[in-house]
Structures are given as C-alpha cells and as structure tokens.
Design an enzyme around this catalytic site. Structure first.
Site, PDB file in Angstrom:
ATOM      1  N   ASP A   1       0.829  -1.451   0.134  1.00 36.56           N
ATOM      2  CA  ASP A   1      -0.179   0.197  -0.155  1.00 36.56           C
ATOM      3  C   ASP A   1       1.071   1.241  -0.083  1.00 36.56           C
ATOM      4  O   ASP A   1       2.123   1.017   0.969  1.00 36.56           O
ATOM      5  CB  ASP A   1      -1.011   0.382   1.107  1.00 36.56           C
ATOM      6  CG  ASP A   1      -2.120   1.176   0.878  1.00 36.56           C
ATOM      7  OD1 ASP A   1      -3.172   0.122   0.859  1.00 36.56           O
ATOM      8  OD2 ASP A   1      -1.631   2.495   1.720  1.00 36.56           O
ATOM      9  N   ILE A   2       0.789   2.314  -0.732  1.00 33.91           N
ATOM     10  CA  ILE A   2       1.193   3.517  -0.865  1.00 33.91           C
ATOM     11  C   ILE A   2       1.340   3.913   0.566  1.00 33.91           C
ATOM     12  O   ILE A   2       2.447   5.075   0.659  1.00 33.91           O
ATOM     13  CB  ILE A   2       0.684   4.513  -2.423  1.00 33.91           C
ATOM     14  CG1 ILE A   2       1.797   5.118  -2.820  1.00 33.91           C
ATOM     15  CG2 ILE A   2      -0.559   5.166  -1.756  1.00 33.91           C
ATOM     16  CD1 ILE A   2       1.983   5.892  -4.479  1.00 33.91           C
TER      17      ILE A   2
ATOM     18  N   ASN B   1     -12.553  -3.055   2.698  1.00 35.45           N
ATOM     19  CA  ASN B   1     -13.614  -2.336   2.939  1.00 35.45           C
ATOM     20  C   ASN B   1     -14.791  -1.954   1.908  1.00 35.45           C
ATOM     21  O   ASN B   1     -14.363  -2.490   0.659  1.00 35.45           O
ATOM     22  CB  ASN B   1     -12.912  -0.801   2.860  1.00 35.45           C
ATOM     23  CG  ASN B   1     -12.549  -0.645   3.342  1.00 35.45           C
ATOM     24  OD1 ASN B   1     -12.224  -1.141   4.740  1.00 35.45           O
ATOM     25  ND2 ASN B   1     -10.473   0.077   4.351  1.00 35.45           N
TER      26      ASN B   1
ATOM     27  N   GLY C   1     -15.684   2.856   3.595  1.00 37.09           N
ATOM     28  CA  GLY C   1     -14.919   3.440   3.876  1.00 37.09           C
ATOM     29  C   GLY C   1     -14.042   3.160   2.226  1.00 37.09           C
ATOM     30  O   GLY C   1     -13.168   3.368   2.392  1.00 37.09           O
ATOM     31  N   GLN C   2     -14.407   2.306   1.864  1.00 39.27           N
ATOM     32  CA  GLN C   2     -13.984   2.169   0.145  1.00 39.27           C
ATOM     33  C   GLN C   2     -13.266   2.925  -0.505  1.00 39.27           C
ATOM     34  O   GLN C   2     -14.416   4.374  -0.856  1.00 39.27           O
ATOM     35  CB  GLN C   2     -14.619   1.349  -0.664  1.00 39.27           C
ATOM     36  CG  GLN C   2     -14.024   0.486  -1.896  1.00 39.27           C
ATOM     37  CD  GLN C   2     -14.766  -0.515  -2.540  1.00 39.27           C
ATOM     38  OE1 GLN C   2     -16.416  -1.068  -2.091  1.00 39.27           O
ATOM     39  NE2 GLN C   2     -13.819  -1.608  -3.341  1.00 39.27           N
TER      40      GLN C   2
ATOM     41  N   HIS D   1     -10.119  -5.383  -3.107  1.00 35.39           N
ATOM     42  CA  HIS D   1      -9.022  -5.665  -2.521  1.00 35.39           C
ATOM     43  C   HIS D   1      -8.856  -5.979  -0.877  1.00 35.39           C
ATOM     44  O   HIS D   1      -9.639  -5.196  -0.796  1.00 35.39           O
ATOM     45  CB  HIS D   1      -8.041  -3.982  -2.432  1.00 35.39           C
ATOM     46  CG  HIS D   1      -8.863  -3.316  -2.219  1.00 35.39           C
ATOM     47  ND1 HIS D   1      -9.657  -2.369  -2.795  1.00 35.39           N
ATOM     48  CD2 HIS D   1      -8.647  -1.828  -1.499  1.00 35.39           C
ATOM     49  CE1 HIS D   1     -10.110  -1.466  -2.663  1.00 35.39           C
ATOM     50  NE2 HIS D   1      -9.467  -0.885  -1.178  1.00 35.39           N
ATOM     51  N   LEU D   2      -8.007  -7.151  -0.621  1.00 38.25           N
ATOM     52  CA  LEU D   2      -8.420  -7.244   0.601  1.00 38.25           C
ATOM     53  C   LEU D   2      -6.103  -6.455   1.133  1.00 38.25           C
ATOM     54  O   LEU D   2      -6.151  -6.788   1.050  1.00 38.25           O
ATOM     55  CB  LEU D   2      -7.824  -9.176   0.733  1.00 38.25           C
ATOM     56  CG  LEU D   2      -8.124  -9.386   1.693  1.00 38.25           C
ATOM     57  CD1 LEU D   2      -8.740  -9.507   2.651  1.00 38.25           C
ATOM     58  CD2 LEU D   2      -7.257 -11.308   1.804  1.00 38.25           C
TER      59      LEU D   2
HETATM   60  P1  AMP Z   1      -9.621   1.269   0.410  1.00 33.01           P
HETATM   61  O1  AMP Z   1     -10.296   3.016   0.972  1.00 33.01           O
HETATM   62  O2  AMP Z   1      -9.939   0.382   1.472  1.00 33.01           O
HETATM   63  O3  AMP Z   1     -10.760   0.976  -1.013  1.00 33.01           O
HETATM   64  O4  AMP Z   1      -8.067   1.309  -0.184  1.00 33.01           O
HETATM   65  C1  AMP Z   1      -7.724   1.840  -1.017  1.00 33.01           C
HETATM   66  C2  AMP Z   1      -6.000   1.398  -0.591  1.00 33.01           C
HETATM   67  O5  AMP Z   1      -5.681   2.120  -1.501  1.00 33.01           O
HETATM   68  C3  AMP Z   1      -5.432   2.753   0.438  1.00 33.01           C
HETATM   69  O6  AMP Z   1      -5.053   1.908   1.599  1.00 33.01           O
HETATM   70  C4  AMP Z   1      -4.474   3.603  -0.681  1.00 33.01           C
HETATM   71  O7  AMP Z   1      -4.122   3.926   0.019  1.00 33.01           O
HETATM   72  C5  AMP Z   1      -3.969   2.319  -1.906  1.00 33.01           C
HETATM   73  N1  AMP Z   1      -3.640   3.434  -2.544  1.00 33.01           N
HETATM   74  C6  AMP Z   1      -3.992   4.320  -3.310  1.00 33.01           C
HETATM   75  N2  AMP Z   1      -3.653   3.974  -4.544  1.00 33.01           N
HETATM   76  C7  AMP Z   1      -2.423   3.617  -4.540  1.00 33.01           C
HETATM   77  C8  AMP Z   1      -1.120   3.186  -5.569  1.00 33.01           C
HETATM   78  N3  AMP Z   1      -0.817   3.657  -6.742  1.00 33.01           N
HETATM   79  N4  AMP Z   1      -0.500   2.404  -4.962  1.00 33.01           N
HETATM   80  C9  AMP Z   1      -0.694   1.359  -3.554  1.00 33.01           C
HETATM   81  N5  AMP Z   1      -2.083   1.684  -3.173  1.00 33.01           N
HETATM   82  C10 AMP Z   1      -1.915   2.670  -3.132  1.00 33.01           C
END
Ligand code: AMP
Ligand code: ZN
Length: 115
Positions: A31-32, A88, A94-95, A101-102
């Site tokens: 995760d970024i 999420n 909070g998606q 994604h898990l």
């Molecule tokens: P969610 O809020 O469950 O939809 O999670 C989305 C996740 O994606 C968040 O934890 C972000 O930090 C992560 N995210 C968004 N953009 C990127 C990216 N380019 N590379 C890696 N993780 C990302």
C-alpha cells in the site's frame, strides 16, 4: 480490465507498484500509504468493483485470494503474532478504490472496533 481503474492499471504495469506477489489470478503490492508496519493489498486480476458483486462463479477466485494472502502473511513473518484482513466495501465501509482488494495489516498490535 476496466479502463478507468487504478488497480487494473497497476496489474497491467501502466502504473508502477511495489509488487509482493503475482500469479495468473492474483496480484499483491505494498500500500502506498501504509496504515501499519506491513500493509499489503491483495487483489484479483479480474476486475470486480467490490465484494458484493462477486458471484458463485467467483467463489474459487475469492478463496484463492485469501489462501494466497495467508502465504504472503507468512512470508512477511506475521503468522505467529497475527494480523488483520480488511475488505472495505462501499461508502460506509470507507472504500476508495473500486476494484476488490484485501488489506493485509500487521506488525503492530491493533485496536478494535475501528473508528
Ligand atoms: P480502500 O480505502 O479500502 O479502497 O483502500 C484503497 C487503498 O489503496 C488505500 O489504502 C490507499 O493507500 C491505496 N492506494 C491508493 N493508490 C495506490 C497506489 N498507487 N499504490 C498502492 N496503493 C495505493
Ligand atoms: Zn480494476
């Protein structure tokens, strides 16, 4: 592949990621914006907006997602102390990225329930 999907672009390599694991059906990357010392996202290569649209035909894929996540957690040395999986879903969940994604979170003691 959905044209406007961030995670589909990560799978195709159009957007870079810090890859942890890949096979024919599953892709995993860091995760970024990590919410824990280890924060890995495990995603199906098949585009599905969220877990609610998974169908009976996706049962094997969803099972594989979790089993691969178990292996990734083990490799990250999280099995002994434990970790957390999160999916999420939708607005209240909070998606923010609409490709299943898990979240694998570990490396610290976490509180419950979430805020
Ligand atoms: P969610 O809020 O469950 O939809 O999670 C989305 C996740 O994606 C968040 O934890 C972000 O930090 C992560 N995210 C968004 N953009 C990127 C990216 N380019 N590379 C890696 N993780 C990302
Ligand atoms: Zn997608």
């Amino acid at each position: 592949m959905a044209d406007d999907c961030l995670f589909c672009k990560i799978i195709s390599g159009d957007i870079p990621s810090n890859k942890v694991y890949e096979d024919d059906d599953v892709y995993a990357f860091h995760d970024i914006n990590p919410a824990a010392p280890t924060h890995i996202l495990i995603i199906p290569k098949k585009h599905l907006n969220d877990i609610t649209v998974a169908k009976e035909e996706d049962a094997e894929l969803i099972g594989k997602l979790v089993l691969r996540a178990n292996k990734i957690a083990d490799k990250a040395d999280l099995t002994e102390n434990g970790f957390r999986y999160v999916i999420n879903t939708g607005l209240d969940g909070g998606q923010t990225v609409f490709h299943i994604h898990l979240h694998l979170l570990g490396g610290k003691s976490m509180s419950w329930p979430p805020g």
